[in-house]
Design an enzyme around this catalytic site. Structure first.
Site, short mmCIF file in Angstrom:
data_model
loop_
_atom_site.label_atom_id
_atom_site.label_comp_id
_atom_site.label_asym_id
_atom_site.label_seq_id
_atom_site.Cartn_x
_atom_site.Cartn_y
_atom_site.Cartn_z
N ALA A 83 -22.92 -1.89 40.73
CA ALA A 83 -21.90 -1.49 39.74
C ALA A 83 -20.89 -0.55 40.40
CB ALA A 83 -22.56 -0.79 38.56
N THR A 101 -17.26 6.50 38.34
CA THR A 101 -18.25 5.41 38.43
C THR A 101 -18.91 5.36 39.80
OG1 THR A 101 -17.36 4.01 36.69
CG2 THR A 101 -18.48 2.88 38.49
N THR A 131 -19.38 -1.31 51.25
CA THR A 131 -18.28 -2.12 51.78
C THR A 131 -17.93 -1.70 53.21
OG1 THR A 131 -15.89 -2.45 51.54
CG2 THR A 131 -16.77 -0.49 50.54
N ASP A 132 -17.32 -2.63 53.96
CA ASP A 132 -16.83 -2.28 55.30
C ASP A 132 -15.61 -1.35 55.21
OD1 ASP A 132 -14.97 -4.12 54.31
OD2 ASP A 132 -14.93 -5.38 56.11
N GLU A 133 -15.01 -1.23 54.01
CA GLU A 133 -13.77 -0.45 53.90
C GLU A 133 -14.01 1.05 54.15
OE1 GLU A 133 -11.10 -1.67 50.78
OE2 GLU A 133 -11.97 -3.67 50.73
N TYR A 156 -10.42 3.95 46.59
CA TYR A 156 -11.62 3.09 46.45
C TYR A 156 -12.59 3.34 47.60
CZ TYR A 156 -14.52 -1.09 47.13
OH TYR A 156 -15.58 -1.94 47.37
N SER A 157 -12.10 3.20 48.84
CA SER A 157 -13.04 3.31 49.96
C SER A 157 -13.56 4.74 50.10
CB SER A 157 -12.42 2.81 51.27
OG SER A 157 -11.19 3.41 51.54
N LYS A 160 -16.41 4.92 47.66
CA LYS A 160 -17.59 4.20 48.16
C LYS A 160 -18.23 4.99 49.30
CE LYS A 160 -19.07 0.68 47.16
NZ LYS A 160 -20.05 0.27 46.12
N ARG A 220 -8.33 -9.78 57.26
CA ARG A 220 -9.60 -9.54 56.59
C ARG A 220 -10.65 -10.53 57.12
NH1 ARG A 220 -7.14 -5.67 55.70
NH2 ARG A 220 -6.67 -4.60 53.74
P1 NAD Z 1 -16.66 -6.40 40.31
O1 NAD Z 1 -15.52 -5.48 40.01
O2 NAD Z 1 -16.45 -7.88 40.19
O3 NAD Z 1 -17.91 -6.06 39.38
C1 NAD Z 1 -18.30 -4.73 39.13
C2 NAD Z 1 -19.31 -4.76 37.98
O4 NAD Z 1 -19.72 -3.40 37.74
C3 NAD Z 1 -18.73 -5.29 36.67
O5 NAD Z 1 -19.65 -6.16 36.06
C4 NAD Z 1 -18.54 -4.03 35.83
O6 NAD Z 1 -18.66 -4.27 34.43
C5 NAD Z 1 -19.65 -3.13 36.35
N1 NAD Z 1 -19.32 -1.70 36.18
C6 NAD Z 1 -18.17 -1.07 36.54
N2 NAD Z 1 -18.23 0.23 36.18
C7 NAD Z 1 -19.45 0.42 35.60
C8 NAD Z 1 -20.10 1.54 35.04
N3 NAD Z 1 -19.50 2.74 34.98
N4 NAD Z 1 -21.35 1.38 34.54
C9 NAD Z 1 -21.97 0.18 34.59
N5 NAD Z 1 -21.38 -0.93 35.08
C10 NAD Z 1 -20.14 -0.82 35.59
O7 NAD Z 1 -17.15 -6.00 41.77
P2 NAD Z 1 -17.71 -6.92 42.95
O8 NAD Z 1 -16.58 -7.44 43.74
O9 NAD Z 1 -18.72 -7.83 42.41
O10 NAD Z 1 -18.42 -5.81 43.84
C11 NAD Z 1 -19.78 -5.43 43.60
C12 NAD Z 1 -20.18 -4.38 44.60
O11 NAD Z 1 -20.05 -4.88 45.92
C13 NAD Z 1 -19.33 -3.11 44.54
O12 NAD Z 1 -20.18 -2.01 44.73
C14 NAD Z 1 -18.36 -3.26 45.71
O13 NAD Z 1 -17.96 -2.01 46.20
C15 NAD Z 1 -19.22 -4.01 46.69
N6 NAD Z 1 -18.48 -4.88 47.64
C16 NAD Z 1 -17.55 -5.77 47.19
C17 NAD Z 1 -16.90 -6.60 48.11
C18 NAD Z 1 -15.91 -7.64 47.65
O14 NAD Z 1 -15.28 -8.30 48.49
N7 NAD Z 1 -15.71 -7.86 46.37
C19 NAD Z 1 -17.19 -6.51 49.46
C20 NAD Z 1 -18.15 -5.58 49.89
C21 NAD Z 1 -18.79 -4.78 48.97
P1 TYD Z 2 -7.92 -7.68 48.11
O1 TYD Z 2 -8.40 -9.02 47.66
O2 TYD Z 2 -7.38 -6.74 47.10
O3 TYD Z 2 -9.13 -7.04 48.91
P2 TYD Z 2 -9.15 -5.68 49.85
O4 TYD Z 2 -7.94 -4.89 49.60
O5 TYD Z 2 -10.38 -5.01 49.33
O6 TYD Z 2 -9.26 -6.19 51.24
O7 TYD Z 2 -6.80 -7.91 49.22
C1 TYD Z 2 -7.05 -8.69 50.39
C2 TYD Z 2 -5.82 -8.62 51.25
O8 TYD Z 2 -4.74 -9.28 50.57
C3 TYD Z 2 -5.33 -7.20 51.49
O9 TYD Z 2 -4.81 -7.11 52.81
C4 TYD Z 2 -4.22 -7.01 50.49
C5 TYD Z 2 -3.63 -8.41 50.36
N1 TYD Z 2 -3.06 -8.72 49.02
C6 TYD Z 2 -1.76 -9.23 48.93
O10 TYD Z 2 -1.06 -9.43 49.94
N2 TYD Z 2 -1.25 -9.50 47.69
C7 TYD Z 2 -1.98 -9.30 46.55
O11 TYD Z 2 -1.44 -9.54 45.43
C8 TYD Z 2 -3.31 -8.80 46.66
C9 TYD Z 2 -4.15 -8.56 45.44
C10 TYD Z 2 -3.82 -8.53 47.92
#
Ligand code: NAD
Ligand code: TYD
Length: 348
Positions: A83, A101, A131-133, A156-157, A160, A220
């Protein structure tokens, strides 16, 4: 018997992790705890919601009392914590939501685990999904390894990174058992259309502009979400206590090259003329603090635990597009209402 609390299970990655665990481990009880923010969607779990080993609890991780209740009610033995507020652009608008959060919510969960598992921490595991971020940005060469120092650039990063530090600190200070995974960018079905790939798929379907930030050369490393869920399964079960594992696809793409590939595949699948969707690309103002390049060295999880991606990028991207084209109702539901206001604020 394990009773595993998976937080954020209604979100993008969480829903794939919940599905994998519910199906693969019928002897485990899987409790999905999620506040159902804009990013949480129980539609993502329709196919498994009636399974005997699955339960859902609508709880915000800022509510420590409610977390305590859930731990008690389900006798939670382990946590897989996903979450989070997860979108960089939203963190630029509202950093405090991310502090609450991602940092305070994580500490609430750690406190409950510390309290309930204190009789013997070795019998329990807190798997923190990060995350790698947190490592910041790379130049043209090099990779993030598990020993790269933290250098987060976005709210965000930074949030995290803060949560990662607290998990580590609870391990060192109190002896809480934990493992951590730091993964690269995921893509796949159920991805909320605020992130690059699903946003652009949705815009191509509707022949809307494709807003590429800056010069489009930011890079990325992309991993199919089901491979991330497999990595979480592997590290949760076999990872060494108090260790972190980097997870990635060895699959780097400059944004503009990825967007052009997406346009080409979508033109083919939608029966449009080649080059039609590329016309939608517009270069827009860059994201502030935009990280230049992410690239993960995933050799530790590969060599020590035998994990590697199972799907090539071409296969994964094609399957992802097919999923969105077959699930237009899902897309419509999540892009109505508040999404429109977000879109206006971010892009106009
Ligand atoms: P997402 O935004 O799709 O989902 C987040 C979920 O957390 C949602 O279901 C939301 O309702 C729930 N949530 C948010 N705030 C909450 C709170 N206060 N209490 C309870 N639930 C809450 O995110 P995602 O892309 O599925 O990412 C999941 C995890 O993986 C995150 O921790 C993110 O940092 C990590 N992550 C994501 C990516 C990516 O590319 N998306 C990559 C590496 C790591
Ligand atoms: P994103 O999917 O937001 O993931 P993250 O920022 O966590 O890597 O973005 C991926 C890449 O795409 C990032 O370099 C930002 C770029 N981006 C755009 O160029 N346009 C957009 O509208 C969005 C959402 C992202």
């Amino acid at each position: 018997m394990k009773s595993i609390l998976i937080t954020g299970g209604a979100g993008f990655i969480g829903s794939h992790v919940v599905r994998l665990f519910v199906r693969k481990y019928p002897d485990y009880k899987i409790v999905n705890l999620d506040a159902l923010t804009y990013a949480g969607n129980l539609e993502n779990l329709k196919d498994i919601e009636k399974e005997k080993n699955y339960a859902f609890e609508r709880v915000n991780i800022l509510d420590a009392d409610a977390i305590k209740e859930v731990f008690k009610k389900h006798q939670i033995t382990d946590v897989i914590h996903l979450a989070a507020e997860s979108h960089v652009d939203r963190s630029i608008h509202s950093p405090l939501d991310f502090v609450y959060t991602n940092i305070i919510g994580t500490v609430n969960l750690l406190n409950q685990a510390k309290e309930d598992w204190k009789a013997d921490y070795s019998k329990h595991r807190f798997h923190h999904v990060s995350t790698d971020e947190v490592f910041g940005t790379l130049g043209e060469t090099g990779f993030f390894t598990e020993t790269t120092s933290y250098s987060p650039n976005s709210p965000y990063s930074a949030s995290k990174a803060g949560s990662d530090h607290f998990v580590r600190a609870y391990g060192e200070t109190y002896g809480l058992g934990y493992v951590m995974t730091n993964c690269s960018n995921n893509y796949g079905p159920n991805h909320f259309p605020e992130k690059l790939i699903p946003l652009f798929i949705n815009n191509i379907i509707h022949k809307k502009g494709l807003p590429v930030y800056g010069d489009g050369k930011n890079t990325r490393d992309w991993l199919y979400v089901i491979d991330h869920a497999r990595a979480i399964d592997t590290v949760f079960h076999d990872g060494k206590n108090h260790e972190s594992y980097n997870v990635g696809g060895f699959n780097e793409w400059k944004n503009i090259d990825l967007v052009k590939l997406l346009c080409k595949l979508m033109d083919e699948k939608l029966g449009r003329t080649t080059g039609e969707s590329e016309q939608l690309i517009t270069y827009v103002k860059d994201r502030p603090g935009h990280d230049w390049r992410y690239a993960i060295d995933a050799s530790k999880v590969n060599k020590e635990l035998g994990w590697s991606p199972s799907v090539t990028f071409e296969e994964g991207l094609s399957q992802t597009i097919d999923w969105y084209l077959a699930n237009t109702e899902w897309l419509q539901n999540v892009t109505s209402g508040a999404y429109q206001q977000y879109y206006e604020k971010q892009y106009n």
